[in-house]
Design a protein around this motif. Structure first.
Motif, short mmCIF file in Angstrom:
data_model
loop_
_atom_site.label_atom_id
_atom_site.label_comp_id
_atom_site.label_asym_id
_atom_site.label_seq_id
_atom_site.Cartn_x
_atom_site.Cartn_y
_atom_site.Cartn_z
N TYR A 241 26.57 34.82 70.67
CA TYR A 241 27.92 36.11 70.17
C TYR A 241 27.14 36.73 68.95
O TYR A 241 27.55 37.86 68.83
N LYS A 242 26.35 36.16 68.20
CA LYS A 242 25.84 36.82 66.96
C LYS A 242 24.65 37.68 67.45
O LYS A 242 24.44 38.68 66.58
N ASP A 243 23.95 37.37 68.44
CA ASP A 243 23.08 38.35 68.61
C ASP A 243 23.48 39.89 69.33
O ASP A 243 24.06 39.91 70.22
N GLU A 244 23.36 40.91 68.58
CA GLU A 244 23.87 42.14 69.08
C GLU A 244 23.35 42.63 70.46
O GLU A 244 23.94 43.33 71.14
N ALA A 245 21.93 41.99 70.91
CA ALA A 245 21.54 42.39 72.13
C ALA A 245 21.93 41.23 72.98
O ALA A 245 21.38 41.22 74.15
N GLY A 246 22.66 40.33 72.53
CA GLY A 246 22.99 38.95 73.54
C GLY A 246 23.79 39.34 74.66
O GLY A 246 24.76 40.30 74.31
N ARG A 247 23.44 38.91 75.88
CA ARG A 247 24.24 39.34 77.29
C ARG A 247 24.05 38.07 78.07
O ARG A 247 23.52 37.06 77.80
N ARG A 248 25.13 38.17 78.90
CA ARG A 248 25.36 37.27 80.22
C ARG A 248 25.08 37.76 81.10
O ARG A 248 25.66 38.97 81.34
N ILE A 249 24.12 37.32 81.85
CA ILE A 249 23.80 38.02 83.21
C ILE A 249 24.71 37.22 84.27
O ILE A 249 24.77 36.24 84.38
N THR A 250 25.33 38.24 85.08
CA THR A 250 26.27 37.82 85.90
C THR A 250 25.86 37.39 87.23
O THR A 250 24.56 37.62 87.49
N ASP A 251 26.51 36.50 88.09
CA ASP A 251 26.12 35.87 89.12
C ASP A 251 26.08 37.05 90.03
O ASP A 251 26.97 37.63 90.12
N PRO A 252 25.58 36.91 91.30
CA PRO A 252 25.50 37.78 92.30
C PRO A 252 26.85 37.88 93.00
O PRO A 252 27.27 38.92 93.60
N VAL A 253 27.48 36.67 93.01
CA VAL A 253 28.55 36.60 93.48
C VAL A 253 29.91 36.72 92.62
O VAL A 253 30.99 35.94 92.90
N ALA A 254 29.67 36.98 91.45
CA ALA A 254 30.60 36.93 90.30
C ALA A 254 31.93 37.92 90.52
O ALA A 254 31.55 38.91 90.15
N GLY A 255 32.77 37.55 91.18
CA GLY A 255 33.85 38.64 91.38
C GLY A 255 33.57 39.53 92.63
O GLY A 255 32.55 39.70 93.07
N PRO A 256 34.46 40.09 93.28
CA PRO A 256 34.27 41.15 94.13
C PRO A 256 33.72 42.48 93.77
O PRO A 256 33.80 43.25 93.03
N LEU A 257 32.31 42.67 94.51
CA LEU A 257 31.75 43.89 94.40
C LEU A 257 32.29 44.89 95.06
O LEU A 257 32.29 46.11 94.58
N PHE A 258 32.73 44.61 96.20
CA PHE A 258 33.49 45.55 97.32
C PHE A 258 34.49 44.86 97.75
O PHE A 258 34.38 43.80 98.59
#
Length: 401
Positions: A241-258
């Motif tokens: 949270y404190k890292d300005e460049a911190g990110r979560r990488i989503t899963d390939p199937v995380a939520g509908p893409l199409f």
């Protein structure tokens, strides 16, 4: 119920030869408490580093702040009197004493200002600039990395994640406190970006109750630079949270893409469109059933094709919409690049003249049947498209290389 000693009690005890030790802590003012709390920070620094904090632009901002604070405490006679009984390390010695009173205005904002540092910080009563023991431990956990001896096992995972990001199969999301992710549970198998490195949660230990009442667990985290750390789940959350460049990488199937329908939290990104040309060009007419333009747009497909017959990229002819796929939570440019890479071997080789007679080579037309396009979209949805390419000889997908 105990009562406080009165002056008469003191006199009686004195006659009995009993010395009364007054509870001086109870007499301390909020100002005294602030001074003592600030001095205790300096004491912890001395205990940790074996020396008093020093000035200098090459020093850590906290050390510089402590150095300025120590100068001020040494200069104030009333502060020295308050702190000398607590100064077991002899930190206050060696400086001249002045009688300038220490006012409430001499807080850490003022100290930082003297250092040339501008910061929106809370009043010294809140001590937000001072890292708590938990925060210091979290920082130590993040920094305390060691070589990952079995990194070859994890290396292919990092390589695949990078491919997924390049192709748009995965994306990254910023940590936003309002979104609640700071409190979201971290599970084994998730990827993050922390301190410029990709981090993989290889294992999550048994959960337990932390002193603050929150549920916590010990993690094994592997980093893309072949190091690892054994840190607490909450420590990783705070660091991300404190890292300005911190990110979560989503899963390939995380939520509908199409999908035809969205769910709460999905961010619309655009539409994949598949078009068929109505051009009477001999090459187009000969392959009309398998010749398709495949692209991605962030707006309306209908508006995109409204002036097709005036646009060389549409072969200067009207087109019909063959298929569309709604797009969510994915980078449009990367997805379009992915589609064009997969179908690259079947790209139409044609050159036409635009309205001004200039030669144009359209790049988004492919000799590929519609059912293969559907198959590619499905593989993008389930995250299995990596490494596939279209084979014109078999009119199907094959593993590249």
């Amino acid at each position: 119920m105990a009562r406080e000693f009165t002056q008469e009690d003191d006199e009686l005890l004195s006659e009995l030869g009993v010395e009364v030790e007054m509870n001086t802590a109870a007499r301390r003012t909020p100002r005294d408490e602030r001074i003592i709390a600030g001095f205790e920070d300096i004491q912890r620094f001395v205990e940790e580093h074996g020396r008093t904090p020093q000035h200098g632009e090459d020093r850590d901002i906290f050390e510089r702040l402590y150095a300025v604070r120590l100068d001020r405490l040494r200069e104030q006679e009333d502060c020295r009197q308050l702190l000398e009984p607590l100064d077991l390390q002899g930190i206050l010695g060696g400086q001249a004493i002045t009688t300038t009173p220490l006012t409430d205005a001499m807080d850490d904002d003022a100290l930082l200002a003297e250092l040339g540092v501008e910061a929106e910080m809370a009043p010294i009563t809140e001590l937000r600039h001072v890292r708590s023991n938990a925060e210091k431990q979290a920082a130590d956990d993040i920094a305390n990395r060691e070589r990952c001896e079995d990194f070859p096992i994890f290396k292919p995972l990092f390589e695949q994640v990078q491919k997924d990001l390049d192709m748009g199969v995965r994306t990254t999301r910023r940590f936003v406190k309002d979104a609640g992710f700071l409190k979201a549970e971290i599970t084994a198998g998730q990827f993050f970006i922390l301190g410029g490195q990709t981090a993989y949660v290889a294992d999550v230990g048994e959960s337990f109750k932390a002193p603050n009442g929150e549920t916590d667990a010990r993690l094994r985290v592997i980093y893309s630079n072949a190091t690892e750390s054994n840190l607490l789940l909450r420590s990783l959350q705070r660091a991300l949270y404190k890292d300005e460049a911190g990110r979560r990488i989503t899963d390939p199937v995380a939520g509908p893409l199409f999908a035809g329908e969205t769910t709460e939290g999905d961010n619309a990104s655009g539409t994949i469109y598949v078009l068929r040309s109505k051009s009477d060009h001999p090459l187009v007419a000969e392959n009309r059933d398998v010749l398709h333009k495949i692209g991605v747009t962030g707006g309306s497909v209908e508006r995109r094709i409204a002036n097709a017959k005036l646009d060389a990229t549409f072969l200067l002819a009207d087109v019909e919409i063959v298929a569309t796929y709604e797009l969510y939570n994915i980078n449009r440019t990367r997805l379009e690049n992915l589609l064009h890479r997969v179908f690259g071997p079947a790209r139409l080789d044609i050159e036409i003249k635009d309205r001004f007679g200039n030669p144009v080579i359209p790049r988004e037309w492919f000799l590929v049947p519609l059912f293969v396009i559907d198959e590619v979209v499905e593989k993008i949805k389930d995250g299995t498209i990596a490494g596939y390419v279209y084979d014109p000889k078999t009119a199907g997908l094959k593993q590249a290389g």
